[in-house]
Scaffold this motif. Structure first.
Motif, PDB file in Angstrom:
ATOM      1  N   ALA A  25       0.835  -1.209   0.000  1.00  0.00           N
ATOM      2  CA  ALA A  25       0.000   0.000   0.000  1.00  0.00           C
ATOM      3  C   ALA A  25       0.869   1.258   0.000  1.00  0.00           C
ATOM      4  N   GLU A  26       1.943   1.227   0.766  1.00  0.00           N
ATOM      5  CA  GLU A  26       2.860   2.366   0.823  1.00  0.00           C
ATOM      6  C   GLU A  26       3.539   2.572  -0.534  1.00  0.00           C
ATOM      7  N   MET A  27       3.908   1.485  -1.186  1.00  0.00           N
ATOM      8  CA  MET A  27       4.561   1.575  -2.482  1.00  0.00           C
ATOM      9  C   MET A  27       3.574   2.037  -3.559  1.00  0.00           C
ATOM     10  N   GLN A  28       2.357   1.508  -3.525  1.00  0.00           N
ATOM     11  CA  GLN A  28       1.342   1.886  -4.514  1.00  0.00           C
ATOM     12  C   GLN A  28       1.069   3.381  -4.483  1.00  0.00           C
ATOM     13  N   ALA A  29       1.117   3.952  -3.302  1.00  0.00           N
ATOM     14  CA  ALA A  29       0.829   5.385  -3.157  1.00  0.00           C
ATOM     15  C   ALA A  29       1.847   6.253  -3.881  1.00  0.00           C
ATOM     16  N   LEU A  30       2.990   5.678  -4.235  1.00  0.00           N
ATOM     17  CA  LEU A  30       4.050   6.442  -4.894  1.00  0.00           C
ATOM     18  C   LEU A  30       4.072   6.230  -6.409  1.00  0.00           C
ATOM     19  N   VAL A  31       3.136   5.427  -6.919  1.00  0.00           N
ATOM     20  CA  VAL A  31       3.080   5.194  -8.364  1.00  0.00           C
ATOM     21  C   VAL A  31       2.240   6.290  -9.007  1.00  0.00           C
ATOM     22  N   PRO A  32       2.823   7.144  -9.851  1.00  0.00           N
ATOM     23  CA  PRO A  32       2.053   8.211 -10.494  1.00  0.00           C
ATOM     24  C   PRO A  32       0.895   7.638 -11.321  1.00  0.00           C
ATOM     25  N   GLY A  33      -0.324   8.091 -11.017  1.00  0.00           N
ATOM     26  CA  GLY A  33      -1.485   7.599 -11.749  1.00  0.00           C
ATOM     27  C   GLY A  33      -2.020   6.286 -11.229  1.00  0.00           C
ATOM     28  N   GLY A  34      -1.374   5.716 -10.215  1.00  0.00           N
ATOM     29  CA  GLY A  34      -1.842   4.466  -9.647  1.00  0.00           C
ATOM     30  C   GLY A  34      -1.219   3.243 -10.286  1.00  0.00           C
ATOM     31  N   GLU A  35      -1.372   2.099  -9.605  1.00  0.00           N
ATOM     32  CA  GLU A  35      -0.735   0.866 -10.057  1.00  0.00           C
ATOM     33  C   GLU A  35      -1.211   0.439 -11.437  1.00  0.00           C
ATOM     34  N   GLN A  36      -2.412   0.874 -11.836  1.00  0.00           N
ATOM     35  CA  GLN A  36      -2.946   0.471 -13.142  1.00  0.00           C
ATOM     36  C   GLN A  36      -2.125   1.026 -14.305  1.00  0.00           C
ATOM     37  N   THR A  37      -1.289   2.024 -14.043  1.00  0.00           N
ATOM     38  CA  THR A  37      -0.459   2.582 -15.123  1.00  0.00           C
ATOM     39  C   THR A  37       0.774   1.732 -15.389  1.00  0.00           C
ATOM     40  N   LEU A  38       1.128   0.856 -14.455  1.00  0.00           N
ATOM     41  CA  LEU A  38       2.289  -0.008 -14.658  1.00  0.00           C
ATOM     42  C   LEU A  38       2.031  -0.962 -15.814  1.00  0.00           C
ATOM     43  N   GLY A  39       3.020  -1.124 -16.666  1.00  0.00           N
ATOM     44  CA  GLY A  39       2.864  -2.018 -17.805  1.00  0.00           C
ATOM     45  C   GLY A  39       2.461  -1.308 -19.081  1.00  0.00           C
ATOM     46  N   SER A  40       2.197  -0.004 -18.996  1.00  0.00           N
ATOM     47  CA  SER A  40       1.851   0.767 -20.188  1.00  0.00           C
ATOM     48  C   SER A  40       3.124   1.361 -20.784  1.00  0.00           C
ATOM     49  N   SER A  41       3.542   0.860 -21.940  1.00  0.00           N
ATOM     50  CA  SER A  41       4.808   1.292 -22.537  1.00  0.00           C
ATOM     51  C   SER A  41       4.791   2.748 -22.972  1.00  0.00           C
ATOM     52  N   ASN A  42       3.601   3.331 -23.126  1.00  0.00           N
ATOM     53  CA  ASN A  42       3.504   4.727 -23.574  1.00  0.00           C
ATOM     54  C   ASN A  42       3.675   5.727 -22.440  1.00  0.00           C
ATOM     55  N   ILE A  43       3.717   5.237 -21.208  1.00  0.00           N
ATOM     56  CA  ILE A  43       3.826   6.126 -20.049  1.00  0.00           C
ATOM     57  C   ILE A  43       5.241   6.086 -19.498  1.00  0.00           C
ATOM     58  N   ARG A  44       5.845   7.257 -19.319  1.00  0.00           N
ATOM     59  CA  ARG A  44       7.135   7.389 -18.643  1.00  0.00           C
ATOM     60  C   ARG A  44       6.901   8.134 -17.333  1.00  0.00           C
ATOM     61  N   TYR A  45       7.705   7.820 -16.342  1.00  0.00           N
ATOM     62  CA  TYR A  45       7.560   8.427 -15.034  1.00  0.00           C
ATOM     63  C   TYR A  45       8.715   9.393 -14.753  1.00  0.00           C
ATOM     64  N   PRO A  46       8.463  10.421 -13.937  1.00  0.00           N
ATOM     65  CA  PRO A  46       9.569  11.297 -13.529  1.00  0.00           C
ATOM     66  C   PRO A  46      10.644  10.476 -12.807  1.00  0.00           C
ATOM     67  N   ALA A  47      11.895  10.737 -13.125  1.00  0.00           N
ATOM     68  CA  ALA A  47      12.989   9.993 -12.497  1.00  0.00           C
ATOM     69  C   ALA A  47      12.958  10.138 -10.974  1.00  0.00           C
ATOM     70  N   ALA A  48      12.488  11.274 -10.509  1.00  0.00           N
ATOM     71  CA  ALA A  48      12.434  11.507  -9.059  1.00  0.00           C
ATOM     72  C   ALA A  48      11.549  10.492  -8.348  1.00  0.00           C
ATOM     73  N   CYS A  49      10.596   9.889  -9.074  1.00  0.00           N
ATOM     74  CA  CYS A  49       9.697   8.913  -8.453  1.00  0.00           C
ATOM     75  C   CYS A  49      10.449   7.653  -8.031  1.00  0.00           C
ATOM     76  N   VAL A  50      11.509   7.303  -8.760  1.00  0.00           N
ATOM     77  CA  VAL A  50      12.306   6.142  -8.385  1.00  0.00           C
ATOM     78  C   VAL A  50      13.036   6.431  -7.070  1.00  0.00           C
ATOM     79  N   VAL A  51      13.537   7.648  -6.934  1.00  0.00           N
ATOM     80  CA  VAL A  51      14.210   8.045  -5.697  1.00  0.00           C
ATOM     81  C   VAL A  51      13.227   7.970  -4.528  1.00  0.00           C
ATOM     82  N   GLU A  52      11.988   8.426  -4.747  1.00  0.00           N
ATOM     83  CA  GLU A  52      10.970   8.361  -3.694  1.00  0.00           C
ATOM     84  C   GLU A  52      10.686   6.911  -3.291  1.00  0.00           C
TER      85      GLU A  52
END
Length: 350
Positions: free
Chosen positions: A24-51
């Motif tokens: 739950a703590e990790m999901q809260a840090l996924v931009p747009g929610g966990e449902q965005t994972l796996g979408s090749s058209n979406i890139r995330y801010p690099a800062a999100c990995v640091v978070e």
């Protein structure tokens, strides 16, 4: 804004979960929610990995989280970039491919390879302060080490040394257990160093045909990634693709980009560069790449760079490196194949 690919972010996210971080703590840090994972058209801010890493570190009270995540990364986590790395003929080529397409995966920083006195230095360049990027740097150096071992199927392969800009952490013994070599802290650079001979070791999964197909897709992906960037950068990427075909006249390039030649020149002038300069810089970059492949003679490289004469190539090379191509290759420990001698033409006598 610096970004990372969806697959890269997802690999860090899953690795943090595998190490025991609360979902739950990790999901809260996924931009747009966990449902965005796996979408090749979406890139995330690099800062999100640091978070992600910071949160996982606090949840697990595990300060070695960066290194542990890096150990878990595999080429498959990098999609086509990982496939190209796997299909490479040797470690030198796989490193060159990773460096070339690194922005597709992550834009924290860039890697570079330097060969000196029988050792290969794989550097990691990042502009952030050492302590601020400690976890990212750990993950990069650890993944480079693990990738190398995985690619050559020698999972306990020793390396010669690891250099970090950050201070020696409280968990330094975990570094020593994983790397199995001397580790130096508070250095001027981040790098790992290993035996130069490993660069030429053939990879068991090499596949030249598949490598060409994958790299063709990656070249297009690079162009798309840079679509919003500076025209000069987009143009250099395009020239890199068409230069070996000899189709680099400015009018043809303007057609590729869908602009007039006059407009192209004007826009480059606003960016403080010229088409001639971009051609020269692209040739220099490609030349370095071709030489490090060690499967092309100097004549073949000159032809690939669309030089009409070998002498023109040699003159250009001297302006780049203050050395002739052959002397430069020797200084870098590169084994460049010799040019095949041209057959003698016998004149008929009457």
């Amino acid at each position: 804004m610096k970004t990372v690919s969806n697959a890269y972010f997802a690999a860090f996210y899953q690795s943090c979960l595998d190490l025991g971080a609360d979902k739950a703590e990790m999901q809260a840090l996924v931009p747009g929610g966990e449902q965005t994972l796996g979408s090749s058209n979406i890139r995330y801010p690099a800062a999100c990995v640091v978070e992600l890493l910071n949160k996982a570190e606090s949840l697990l009270t595990n300060q070695a989280i960066g290194m542990k995540v890096g150990k878990n990364l595999r080429p498959s986590d990098f999609l086509d970039v990982g496939h190209a790395i796997t299909f490479s003929k040797n470690l030198r080529q796989s490193i060159a491919i990773n460096i070339r397409y690194q922005p597709l995966t992550q834009q924290f920083g860039r890697s570079s390879l330097r060969v000196q006195d029988g050792s290969a230095w794989l550097h990691w360049h990042i502009s952030d302060e050492p302590e601020d990027c400690r976890q990212i740097t750990e993950s990069i150096i650890a993944s480079h080490t693990q990738f190398g071992r995985w690619l050559i199927w020698e999972y306990d392969k020793a390396i010669q040394g690891v250099y970090f800009r950050h201070k020696k952490p409280s968990y330094a013994e975990e570094y020593e257990a994983f790397f199995g070599c001397p580790i130096y802290y508070e250095q001027d650079f981040d790098a790992m160093v290993f035996d130069e001979a490993a660069l030429s070791q053939e990879l068991p999964q090499a596949n030249e045909k598949m490598l060409k197909e994958v790299c063709a897709r990656l070249d297009i992906a690079m162009l798309k990634l840079d679509a919003e960037g500076a025209l000069s950068h987009r143009l250099s990427q395009l020239v890199e693709i068409i230069l070996p075909r000899g189709e680099f006249e400015i009018n043809k390039v303007a057609d590729y980009l869908g602009v007039s030649e006059r407009s192209l020149r004007r826009r480059l002038d606003k960016e403080g560069t010229t088409y001639r300069k971009i051609i020269a810089e692209t040739r220099q970059r490609l030349c370095e790449r071709y030489m490090r492949r060690e499967d092309m003679s100097l004549k073949q490289i000159a032809n690939r760079l669309s030089y009409s004469e070998q002498s023109a190539f040699t003159r250009a090379f001297r302006t780049w490196n203050n050395l002739s191509p052959s002397k430069y290759a020797k200084s870098q420990g590169l084994n460049i194949p010799r040019d095949e001698p041209e057959p003698e033409v016998m004149e008929a006598t009457s």
